[in-house]
Design a protein around this motif. Sequence first.
Motif, mmCIF file in Angstrom:
data_model
loop_
_atom_site.group_PDB
_atom_site.id
_atom_site.type_symbol
_atom_site.label_atom_id
_atom_site.label_comp_id
_atom_site.label_asym_id
_atom_site.label_seq_id
_atom_site.Cartn_x
_atom_site.Cartn_y
_atom_site.Cartn_z
ATOM 1 N N PHE A 160 1.206 6.937 1.368
ATOM 2 C CA PHE A 160 1.775 5.941 2.271
ATOM 3 C C PHE A 160 2.257 4.728 1.479
ATOM 4 O O PHE A 160 1.600 4.289 0.535
ATOM 5 C CB PHE A 160 0.723 5.474 3.275
ATOM 6 C CG PHE A 160 0.341 6.515 4.280
ATOM 7 C CD1 PHE A 160 1.197 6.836 5.312
ATOM 8 C CD2 PHE A 160 -0.866 7.178 4.190
ATOM 9 C CE1 PHE A 160 0.853 7.800 6.246
ATOM 10 C CE2 PHE A 160 -1.217 8.146 5.111
ATOM 11 C CZ PHE A 160 -0.347 8.465 6.143
ATOM 12 N N ILE A 171 2.915 12.529 10.030
ATOM 13 C CA ILE A 171 2.543 11.965 8.731
ATOM 14 C C ILE A 171 2.791 12.936 7.582
ATOM 15 O O ILE A 171 3.026 12.511 6.475
ATOM 16 C CB ILE A 171 1.090 11.421 8.699
ATOM 17 C CG1 ILE A 171 0.065 12.509 8.920
ATOM 18 C CG2 ILE A 171 0.905 10.297 9.680
ATOM 19 C CD1 ILE A 171 -1.366 11.996 8.757
ATOM 20 N N ARG A 216 -1.727 10.632 1.991
ATOM 21 C CA ARG A 216 -1.336 11.257 3.247
ATOM 22 C C ARG A 216 -2.157 12.511 3.511
ATOM 23 O O ARG A 216 -2.502 12.814 4.648
ATOM 24 C CB ARG A 216 0.129 11.707 3.153
ATOM 25 C CG ARG A 216 1.102 10.823 3.831
ATOM 26 C CD ARG A 216 2.510 11.278 3.508
ATOM 27 N NE ARG A 216 3.308 10.108 3.286
ATOM 28 C CZ ARG A 216 3.915 9.448 4.271
ATOM 29 N NH1 ARG A 216 3.829 9.875 5.502
ATOM 30 N NH2 ARG A 216 4.613 8.378 4.018
#
Lengths: 293, 372
Positions: free
Chosen positions: B147, B166, B190
């Motif tokens: 991220f 995601i 992630r």
Amino acid sequence: MADDDTTELTRALAEQSSITTLIGKMVRLEGVRAIVDVGGGRIPVTLIGGRIPRGNEDVHVWFLNGKPFLMGVSTPQPTQGVIATTGADVVAVTTDQGNFEGVPYLGEQPSSGDIVALAWGEGGPVVTGISSLTPDDPVTPPDQPASASQRVDTFTATGSGSAANGRPFGNVNDVYASASQIGVFTYGSKLRDSLAGAVSIDKVEIFLTAKRDSGNLPKLGTHPLEQVSGVTPTISNLRPISRPFSRWVDITDLGQTLAAGGGVGFDGAGYAVFAGINSDPTQAGALRVTYTK
Amino acid sequence: MRQASGDLRQVLAGGGFLKWFTADLYYANERRLRNVPLFDVQVDWDGDASIQGSMRCKVASTPDFSESLSPREIGDVFAPFGPELALVAHVSVGRVEYQVPVGWFRLVDVPSAVDEFTDFAGRQLIVSTVLELELKDRFYLVEQNPFDNPSAAQSLSSVYDEFARITGLPITRTVPDGPITRAVAYEDSRLDAAYELVDVLDAVPHMLSDGTTTFRPNEWPAPVDTVRYGVGGTLLSAPTGMTSKGVYNRVVFNGEDDAGSPIYAVAEILDGPLRVREPDGSPGPAGVITRRLASDYVNTQEQAQAYVDREVERTARIASREIEVTETFNPLREVGDVLWLETQSERLLVRVMKVTLGADYETKLTVVVGSG
């Protein structure tokens, strides 16, 4: 360990440290340490600044390299409220975080509707004063935009087969498009699972390899099957596809139908045979979908 | 268990077949090479790893125009920046050939690329290229892209939707979907965030052979096959062993509810040889082996109790036995399959935790034993 607290904290920052975070309930103060119930245990914890939590208040306990520190109270403590009712020497205060009864006040008695400041001490909240004006509503940052982005995924066919119109599927793995045969590619549930919630389906292509090509143009459409089983389905949304057949064929207008489930099939017209997944397991009938999600 | 027709399962059980691997090479959703023969193939799946599938193989090519397949620049066919191999196992008996898609693997490393030359008419021509390839499954892509900033779920309605958001992976739904209990901050990895998210459904992310991701339930599904010795059997060896690793008789959960109050839940095994204590209160024979759990997704006392009850029941039921099973080549085995294992002395219900498919005619499985 005989290290002092500062050494412990410094080491915690400097080295690879172990940090355990827990929520506990304050029991009482004993000397300079707080006695806190965490889980099934009752432990002494080093206090860090701020006010001393009241008994039964929920508190953050952090273990830094095995040494406990009381980091503060875990429930929010609003410092502004509106007087709901007033009583003898106490008031009831409404805040964003709930209502508080029996709150004492400093100075003159506030009246209902007054905006007051609250301070938190060991005895709970105290009204410390009346605001001279109504504060503006706080400005909050705008909501985060929904993060949609374009993607391309290739969905391989997991099944293929052909049978005469209305007959059960047999051992034929190739996909026939003819006057008497219905052929299908199936994809399991992955199309609707992956495309669910897509903002838009921008492009859909199917890969076909023709093993035989004769007569009129084969007609391609959609069907509801997710496995090759039972009898041949009715093929809907039929349209002829143009030659040559061995290529990525654009079927974008079927995108929304395919996103709801089912697969691709052939019905009618000339006599064409497309390779099934036994001939080309990774790309026969594969759907390449460009979508925004 | 990968999908296959009944005929193929009979062929695999009967033995006497030929097998080989090929792969199709994809780059940017286009097939660049088809039916590339592979040799010295070894594919490993480890159900406990975060990138579960990995693969090593060699590719040999004899170029028509004396060109080299050795990667020299980013963008070359075999440069480890983007190509994916769709691995296919071929099984043939007589004139019948079955093709089993085994999985999609991303090229990660080309440790060695050797061109062989020959002198022809005073020039040196490339006559063959041998490449060694190392590949990993598509979870590698997720791992490579942490991220940017800490973030959290935008919608709490569906674990599958949030997982797809995601990770960016295409999905196939298997276990029932459910809501996310609360928004939890994702930081950095992630893949770690995705694994924790899927734990809400009591499942683990799982890569299917068609390259889509699904969730593998922690609860054991029904057995799909029987592995045994003898005529019609495929079992070659199954030496048994025991370990105390991963066995607990007490599970403790510490967390926080939405009001900021502590959550504390304990579950213990109170009977059987793993009991925590005797009826008179003295410690049990195995001692107390505690596992501590924490999850931000648990936000009520009831959830926490259900969580620890489930986990302690599972560690009690799944005994401490791991068996290294060797059977004849079977490209259909998947991590998470539940099988009946019939050794000479026992009939056991087992679950596959690791699979190794090799170049020889064997498949190696690591299984854990459930109730017999």
